[in-house]
Design a protein around this motif. Structure first.
Motif, PDB file in Angstrom:
ATOM      1  N   CYS A   1       0.837  -1.202   0.000  1.00 21.33           N
ATOM      2  CA  CYS A   1       0.000   0.000   0.000  1.00 21.33           C
ATOM      3  C   CYS A   1       0.874   1.254   0.000  1.00 21.33           C
ATOM      4  N   GLU A   2       0.252   2.386  -0.290  1.00 22.34           N
ATOM      5  CA  GLU A   2       0.988   3.645  -0.376  1.00 22.34           C
ATOM      6  C   GLU A   2       1.514   4.120   0.973  1.00 22.34           C
ATOM      7  N   ASP A   3       0.962   3.614   2.082  1.00 21.05           N
ATOM      8  CA  ASP A   3       1.494   3.999   3.393  1.00 21.05           C
ATOM      9  C   ASP A   3       2.630   3.086   3.831  1.00 21.05           C
ATOM     10  N   GLY A   4       3.047   2.160   2.955  1.00 20.57           N
ATOM     11  CA  GLY A   4       4.155   1.270   3.257  1.00 20.57           C
ATOM     12  C   GLY A   4       3.755  -0.024   3.934  1.00 20.57           C
ATOM     13  N   THR A   5       2.465  -0.207   4.223  1.00 18.56           N
ATOM     14  CA  THR A   5       2.011  -1.444   4.839  1.00 18.56           C
ATOM     15  C   THR A   5       1.551  -2.428   3.773  1.00 18.56           C
ATOM     16  N   ASN A   6       1.476  -3.689   4.162  1.00 15.18           N
ATOM     17  CA  ASN A   6       1.083  -4.751   3.241  1.00 15.18           C
ATOM     18  C   ASN A   6      -0.379  -5.139   3.417  1.00 15.18           C
ATOM     19  N   THR A   7      -1.008  -5.482   2.316  1.00 14.58           N
ATOM     20  CA  THR A   7      -2.325  -6.096   2.365  1.00 14.58           C
ATOM     21  C   THR A   7      -2.321  -7.249   1.363  1.00 14.58           C
ATOM     22  N   LEU A   8      -3.484  -7.851   1.173  1.00 16.14           N
ATOM     23  CA  LEU A   8      -3.617  -8.923   0.196  1.00 16.14           C
ATOM     24  C   LEU A   8      -4.688  -8.556  -0.814  1.00 16.14           C
ATOM     25  N   PHE A   9      -4.529  -9.050  -2.028  1.00 16.13           N
ATOM     26  CA  PHE A   9      -5.578  -8.945  -3.034  1.00 16.13           C
ATOM     27  C   PHE A   9      -6.284 -10.288  -3.106  1.00 16.13           C
ATOM     28  N   SER A  10      -7.605 -10.271  -2.928  1.00 15.10           N
ATOM     29  CA  SER A  10      -8.397 -11.494  -2.986  1.00 15.10           C
ATOM     30  C   SER A  10      -8.882 -11.735  -4.404  1.00 15.10           C
ATOM     31  N   LYS A  11      -8.448 -12.850  -4.993  1.00 14.47           N
ATOM     32  CA  LYS A  11      -8.932 -13.202  -6.319  1.00 14.47           C
ATOM     33  C   LYS A  11     -10.385 -13.661  -6.256  1.00 14.47           C
ATOM     34  N   GLU A  12     -10.798 -14.204  -5.128  1.00 16.29           N
ATOM     35  CA  GLU A  12     -12.183 -14.666  -4.974  1.00 16.29           C
ATOM     36  C   GLU A  12     -13.153 -13.490  -5.051  1.00 16.29           C
ATOM     37  N   PHE A  13     -12.803 -12.384  -4.377  1.00 21.02           N
ATOM     38  CA  PHE A  13     -13.675 -11.214  -4.352  1.00 21.02           C
ATOM     39  C   PHE A  13     -13.217 -10.124  -5.317  1.00 21.02           C
ATOM     40  N   ASP A  14     -12.106 -10.361  -6.001  1.00 24.52           N
ATOM     41  CA  ASP A  14     -11.600  -9.453  -7.029  1.00 24.52           C
ATOM     42  C   ASP A  14     -11.361  -8.044  -6.489  1.00 24.52           C
ATOM     43  N   GLU A  15     -10.813  -7.941  -5.284  1.00 29.80           N
ATOM     44  CA  GLU A  15     -10.450  -6.646  -4.729  1.00 29.80           C
ATOM     45  C   GLU A  15      -9.507  -6.839  -3.550  1.00 29.80           C
ATOM     46  N   PRO A  16      -8.754  -5.817  -3.193  1.00 30.01           N
ATOM     47  CA  PRO A  16      -7.847  -5.930  -2.050  1.00 30.01           C
ATOM     48  C   PRO A  16      -8.605  -5.854  -0.731  1.00 30.01           C
ATOM     49  N   TYR A  17      -7.966  -6.350   0.318  1.00 30.59           N
ATOM     50  CA  TYR A  17      -8.561  -6.286   1.642  1.00 30.59           C
ATOM     51  C   TYR A  17      -8.616  -4.854   2.167  1.00 30.59           C
ATOM     52  N   HIS A  18      -7.752  -3.986   1.662  1.00 33.57           N
ATOM     53  CA  HIS A  18      -7.727  -2.591   2.086  1.00 33.57           C
ATOM     54  C   HIS A  18      -7.496  -1.695   0.875  1.00 33.57           C
ATOM     55  N   SER A  19      -7.833  -0.434   1.016  1.00 32.90           N
ATOM     56  CA  SER A  19      -7.524   0.535  -0.022  1.00 32.90           C
ATOM     57  C   SER A  19      -6.012   0.672  -0.140  1.00 32.90           C
ATOM     58  N   THR A  20      -5.474   0.364  -1.308  1.00 37.34           N
ATOM     59  CA  THR A  20      -4.028   0.486  -1.478  1.00 37.34           C
ATOM     60  C   THR A  20      -3.588   1.943  -1.482  1.00 37.34           C
TER      61      THR A  20
END
Length: 260
Positions: A15-34
């Protein structure tokens, strides 16, 4: 690094704040706003507005929907410890993806969470954690089934499921009706969604709607069962007059099972 067995369904995203998230292929979106960032989003859209309104209470029960990577829950613990808040907190969080929760002891969380690593490991291993101040419980399974079974009354709801487009059954009028049923009479709900359909679903269940603004963050929504003096109020009756075709989402319109 997160558990390699999850890579078929999820991809690590910076993410732009330097933290990590995951992109869910099942829901076709990331867990957080990147753009907003995983930690920044949790703090600014959920934790800070909630504790600005509720930190005076001796005990708070928080419903974190859905647990996912746990950022909202862990950011709450981090914020309380950082600001030496004495409030006792019980967090209940539905989550259908047990494998994801079990993998969190190896996920690359930001250094802000270093002081709560033992809590993260306990939640990952046991799906629960408890000490003198904090209690965390993961409610495995379908949120639509687990929420009505909660007996403890809720002070704060973090409404943070995958988007209404991809997970509609956690944004309908009936969903908010079930959430409202387990809330205290002065409960608040925080959510990133500003959509008219979502705000109407909350309003039709007795919530007053407010705008939450934060620095370096897109505005979001705070819903409350009582009037709040310090937030920008949205007159939903006026909104309905100005947009007469607007409707809340309803269960009957969404047949596919897509719960968190």
């Amino acid at each position: 690094m997160y558990n390699k067995t999850l890579r078929a369904q999820k991809e690590l995203v910076l993410c732009e704040d330097g933290t990590n998230t995951l992109f869910s292929k099942e829901f076709d979106e990331p867990y957080h706003s990147t753009k907003d960032g995983a930690l920044h989003e949790s703090l600014e859209k959920h934790v800070k507005p909630s504790f600005s309104l509720k930190s005076h209470k001796d005990k708070l029960t928080i419903l974190d929907i859905c647990f996912g990577l746990g950022y909202n829950t862990f950011a709450t613990l981090y914020y309380i410890k950082k600001h030496h808040i004495k409030t006792k907190v019980h967090i209940l969080s539905p989550e259908f993806d047990e494998g994801l929760v079990r993998s969190l002891d190896t996920f690359d969380f930001p250094p802000e969470f270093d002081s709560i690593k033992h809590m993260i490991k306990a939640v990952s291993k046991d799906l629960t954690y408890e000490d003198e101040q904090f209690k965390i419980e993961i409610l495995l399974g379908d949120a639509r089934q687990s929420i009505p079974q909660i007996e403890e009354k809720i002070d704060i709801v973090y409404q943070d499921a995958f988007s209404p487009t991809h997970n509609p059954l956690l944004w309908t009028y009936e969903w908010f009706r079930d959430v409202r049923a387990i809330c205290k009479d002065d409960a608040i709900l925080t959510t990133y969604s500003t959509a008219a359909a979502i705000r109407l679903g909350l309003y039709e269940n007795g919530f007053y709607i407010f705008v939450h603004r934060a620095e370096m963050m897109r505005y979001s929504t705070v819903a409350s069962l009582i009037i709040l003096e310090d937030l920008e109020y949205i007159d939903m009756e006026l909104k309905k007059v100005r947009n007469p075709v607007a409707r809340s989402m309803r269960d009957r319109d969404y047949l596919k099972d897509m719960h968190c």
